[in-house]
Design a protein around this motif. Structure first.
Motif, short mmCIF file in Angstrom:
data_model
loop_
_atom_site.label_atom_id
_atom_site.label_comp_id
_atom_site.label_asym_id
_atom_site.label_seq_id
_atom_site.Cartn_x
_atom_site.Cartn_y
_atom_site.Cartn_z
N GLY A 1 -13.51 74.64 -57.65
CA GLY A 1 -14.12 75.64 -58.51
C GLY A 1 -15.54 75.34 -58.92
N ASN A 2 -16.30 76.42 -59.06
CA ASN A 2 -17.66 76.31 -59.57
C ASN A 2 -17.68 75.70 -60.96
OD1 ASN A 2 -20.58 77.02 -59.57
ND2 ASN A 2 -19.98 78.54 -61.11
N ASP A 3 -16.63 75.96 -61.73
CA ASP A 3 -16.57 75.43 -63.10
C ASP A 3 -16.20 73.96 -63.17
OD1 ASP A 3 -13.99 75.82 -62.24
OD2 ASP A 3 -13.28 76.76 -64.10
N ARG A 4 -15.99 73.34 -62.01
CA ARG A 4 -15.72 71.89 -61.99
C ARG A 4 -16.94 71.10 -61.52
NH1 ARG A 4 -12.20 72.93 -64.86
NH2 ARG A 4 -9.98 72.36 -64.75
N MET A 5 -18.05 71.77 -61.32
CA MET A 5 -19.20 71.06 -60.76
C MET A 5 -19.81 70.07 -61.74
SD MET A 5 -21.03 73.84 -58.25
CE MET A 5 -22.16 72.61 -57.57
N ASP A 6 -19.75 70.38 -63.03
CA ASP A 6 -20.25 69.40 -64.00
C ASP A 6 -19.36 68.14 -63.99
OD1 ASP A 6 -22.28 71.09 -64.75
OD2 ASP A 6 -21.21 71.91 -66.48
N GLN A 7 -18.06 68.37 -63.91
CA GLN A 7 -17.13 67.24 -63.84
C GLN A 7 -17.34 66.48 -62.53
OE1 GLN A 7 -12.66 67.58 -63.08
NE2 GLN A 7 -12.73 67.39 -65.32
N LEU A 8 -17.56 67.20 -61.44
CA LEU A 8 -17.85 66.56 -60.16
C LEU A 8 -19.08 65.67 -60.26
CD1 LEU A 8 -17.67 66.22 -57.04
CD2 LEU A 8 -18.89 68.42 -56.85
N GLU A 9 -20.12 66.17 -60.89
CA GLU A 9 -21.34 65.38 -61.05
C GLU A 9 -21.08 64.13 -61.87
OE1 GLU A 9 -25.95 65.87 -62.67
OE2 GLU A 9 -24.77 67.65 -62.13
N GLN A 10 -20.33 64.26 -62.94
CA GLN A 10 -20.00 63.10 -63.76
C GLN A 10 -19.22 62.07 -62.95
OE1 GLN A 10 -17.86 64.70 -67.11
NE2 GLN A 10 -19.69 65.48 -68.11
N TRP A 11 -18.30 62.56 -62.14
CA TRP A 11 -17.48 61.67 -61.32
C TRP A 11 -18.33 60.89 -60.32
CZ3 TRP A 11 -12.56 60.00 -61.54
CH2 TRP A 11 -12.04 59.34 -60.42
N ILE A 12 -19.22 61.60 -59.66
CA ILE A 12 -20.08 60.95 -58.67
C ILE A 12 -20.94 59.86 -59.33
CG2 ILE A 12 -22.03 61.28 -57.09
CD1 ILE A 12 -20.93 64.11 -56.55
N LYS A 13 -21.52 60.21 -60.48
CA LYS A 13 -22.37 59.24 -61.17
C LYS A 13 -21.57 58.04 -61.67
CE LYS A 13 -25.95 62.52 -62.55
NZ LYS A 13 -26.56 63.28 -63.67
N SER A 14 -20.30 58.26 -62.03
CA SER A 14 -19.47 57.17 -62.51
C SER A 14 -19.08 56.22 -61.40
CB SER A 14 -18.21 57.72 -63.18
OG SER A 14 -17.28 58.21 -62.22
N ARG A 15 -19.17 56.69 -60.15
CA ARG A 15 -18.78 55.86 -59.01
C ARG A 15 -19.95 55.09 -58.41
NH1 ARG A 15 -13.45 55.35 -58.76
NH2 ARG A 15 -13.49 55.14 -56.49
N SER A 16 -21.14 55.41 -58.86
CA SER A 16 -22.32 54.76 -58.26
C SER A 16 -22.68 53.47 -58.99
CB SER A 16 -23.51 55.73 -58.29
OG SER A 16 -23.83 56.08 -59.61
#
Length: 198
Positions: A183-198
């Motif tokens: 979902g488009n409404d999960r993109m903020d969460q997706l961004e947080q997840w990516i940054k948390s994995r880096s």
């Protein structure tokens, strides 16, 4: 750079909204986005779903929500006269273009989405798809042949099969290191997840 897989249907309004945000997310997160148009109609057959706007009660809500999300996002949007449609032509065209120029393929994808959801063009008409591509210097006859080429028909089927195997069921759908987000409404969460994995 790590990889982010972006699955979407050219007939999906939420996929369109996500496509307008994905480049910014990629830049902020330092990821390489791989665009994968596919046909959620084929997914619906396996999951027993139906297009959102065809569902009783929910359909009216989602029509309103699509317009609201676009307005809040600042993205031009109108529900097309022919909606939804089976986006076979644009998807095959994308993969053919992507085979020799991935950057151009993404520009083409943006034009297909904007033409359909912002300008009201009928992207179910192959000639409209071809006209969209020729603005980028693509030969109309070459693209017309590619859209009917068994190679690209099979390629699209293979993408759909792989998407189902991975667990995708809608548009937009994302995979980051096999972590799914829908979902488009999960993109903020997706961004947080990516940054948390880096």
């Amino acid at each position: 750079m790590s990889d982010l897989d972006f699955y979407f249907d050219f007939s999906s309004p939420y996929g369109y909204l996500a496509s307008e945000r994905i480049d910014g997310l990629a830049e902020r997160c330092g990821v390489t986005v791989h665009w994968h148009p596919y046909l959620i109609g084929a997914i619906f057959k396996q999951t027993g779903q139906s297009p959102l706007v065809e569902q009783p009660i929910r359909g009216d809500y989602f029509r309103h929500d699509m317009e609201r999300c676009a307005k809040l996002q600042g993205t031009p949007f109108q529900i097309p006269a022919r909606f939804p449609y089976a986006a076979i032509g644009p998807s095959r065209a994308f993969y053919w273009i992507d085979s020799f120029d991935p950057i151009l393929a993404r520009q083409f994808a943006h034009d297909i989405y904007r033409g359909y959801f912002a300008d009201g063009l009928d992207m179910s008409n192959p000639e409209t798809v071809i006209a969209t591509a020729t603005r980028h210097g693509i030969n109309a006859n070459d693209l017309r042949n590619a859209m009917s080429d068994p190679k690209w028909k099979q390629h699209l089927r293979d993408v759909i099969t792989r998407a189902v195997e991975r667990g995708a069921f809608g548009s937009p759908f994302f995979f980051y290191e096999d972590e799914p987000f829908f979902g488009n409404d999960r993109m903020d969460q997706l961004e947080q997840w990516i940054k948390s994995r880096s």
